[in-house]
Motif scaffolding. Structure first.
Motif, PDB file in Angstrom:
ATOM      1  N   ALA A 182       0.718  -1.109   0.010  1.00  0.00           N
ATOM      2  CA  ALA A 182      -0.101   0.004  -0.112  1.00  0.00           C
ATOM      3  C   ALA A 182       0.757   1.507   0.072  1.00  0.00           C
ATOM      4  CB  ALA A 182      -0.978   0.024   1.284  1.00  0.00           C
ATOM      5  N   GLU A 183       1.957   0.999   0.729  1.00  0.00           N
ATOM      6  CA  GLU A 183       2.981   2.436   0.498  1.00  0.00           C
ATOM      7  C   GLU A 183       3.588   2.648  -0.586  1.00  0.00           C
ATOM      8  OE1 GLU A 183       5.675   1.100   3.672  1.00  0.00           O
ATOM      9  OE2 GLU A 183       4.371   1.613   5.529  1.00  0.00           O
ATOM     10  N   ARG A 188      -5.472   4.871  -2.914  1.00  0.00           N
ATOM     11  CA  ARG A 188      -4.732   5.751  -1.863  1.00  0.00           C
ATOM     12  C   ARG A 188      -5.273   7.160  -1.800  1.00  0.00           C
ATOM     13  NH1 ARG A 188      -1.810   5.537   2.204  1.00  0.00           N
ATOM     14  NH2 ARG A 188      -0.327   3.906   1.230  1.00  0.00           N
ATOM     15  N   LEU A 239      -6.176   2.427   3.002  1.00  0.00           N
ATOM     16  CA  LEU A 239      -6.738   2.560   1.596  1.00  0.00           C
ATOM     17  C   LEU A 239      -8.145   2.856   1.878  1.00  0.00           C
ATOM     18  CD1 LEU A 239      -4.736   0.001  -0.558  1.00  0.00           C
ATOM     19  CD2 LEU A 239      -4.130   2.367   0.059  1.00  0.00           C
TER      20      LEU A 239
END
Length: 266
Positions: free
Chosen positions: A129-130, A260, A190
């Motif tokens: 996710a980063e 995001r 998210l």
């Protein structure tokens, strides 16, 4: 886990026919994956990261069908990727679990049939996710057993039960946590998280039937070690998959996505 990782104890890329086995899976699932990516708006101008890219079918279709700007195709072994690379596709040999894996940020981060073979799922989901840039999307897909607790009445069901246990005990494959994906993506920060499951039909000669027959052959030792099947049982399951008598439910592909949050104006 006693047999190393995916690609070591089983599904070794140097084993004859392994690329074809991966391609059978792609034939069964790529249209599902691409339909979801199109629905999410993936298209021109997007920089994409395809993790565990296998033989590169999704990476190439992102470029050739969706018209994205570029794709970084990553795998621990890139022999199948390197021989099929196309313009706009960068091939990189890397391990997503390594501390120094830092390829940058992308508008799309995609991984299919990867995390189910790896430990520490929550940490990996947060890490992937980063890698998503603000306004971008993370799309993950893994196998789910739609009716894992049913009585294994068919040769295919008995073989599948032995396969999942054998892979868990040798290379750590675990699909039991996969339905938790939506919660994990939301926990990783998210938004607009969604999920869907698609199950391809098991028909004689179909790509998914051939995929599972090849998978049984390559994981035979791990299956036998469980004591749930013997050699005759594995052989029976392979024949059953190519028989008109086949009446079973395939494993499904759960695809989950999350966005995001876009950067706020200063």
């Amino acid at each position: 886990m006693t047999g190393g990782r995916y690609g070591e104890a089983v599904f070794r890329p140097e084993q004859a026919g392994e690329g074809e086995r991966i391609d059978f899976g792609a034939l069964a699932y790529d249209r599902v994956t691409m339909a979801r990516l199109h629905a999410l708006g993936v298209g021109p101008g997007w920089r994409c990261l395809d993790i565990g890219a296998g033989t590169g079918t999704v990476s190439r279709r992102l470029l050739e069908e969706a018209g994205v700007a570029e794709v970084l195709a990553v795998d621990r072994d890139v022999r199948f990727l390197a021989e099929r690379a196309v313009p706009g596709m960068e091939v990189r040999e890397a391990d997503v679990t390594a501390p120094d894996f830092a390829p940058g940020r992308f508008r799309l981060v995609h991984a299919r049939f990867v995390l189910m073979h790896l430990p520490d799922h929550e940490r990996l989901v947060r890490r992937l996710a980063e890698l998503v840039e603000p306004g971008g999307v993370l799309v993950l897909g893994d196998a789910v057993e739609p009716a894992a607790d049913r009585d294994p009445a068919t040769p295919y069901d008995r073989a599948m039960r032995a396969m999942w246990r054998g892979l868990r005990e040798t290379i750590g494959t675990d699909v039991s946590w996969v339905p938790s994906y939506p919660r994990l993506l939301r926990g990783a920060g998210l938004e607009r998280v969604g999920a869907e499951v698609r199950v391809p039909p098991l028909l004689p000669g179909s790509p998914i039937s051939r995929f599972w027959a090849d998978t049984f052959e390559r994981s035979r030792a791990a299956m036998l070690a469980t004591g749930l099947v013997d050699d005759a049982g594995v052989d029976e399951a392979v024949r059953y998959l190519d028989s008109e008598d086949c009446a079973a439910l395939a494993a499904g592909l759960l695809t989950v996505w999350g966005h995001r949050p876009a950067a706020r104006p200063a």
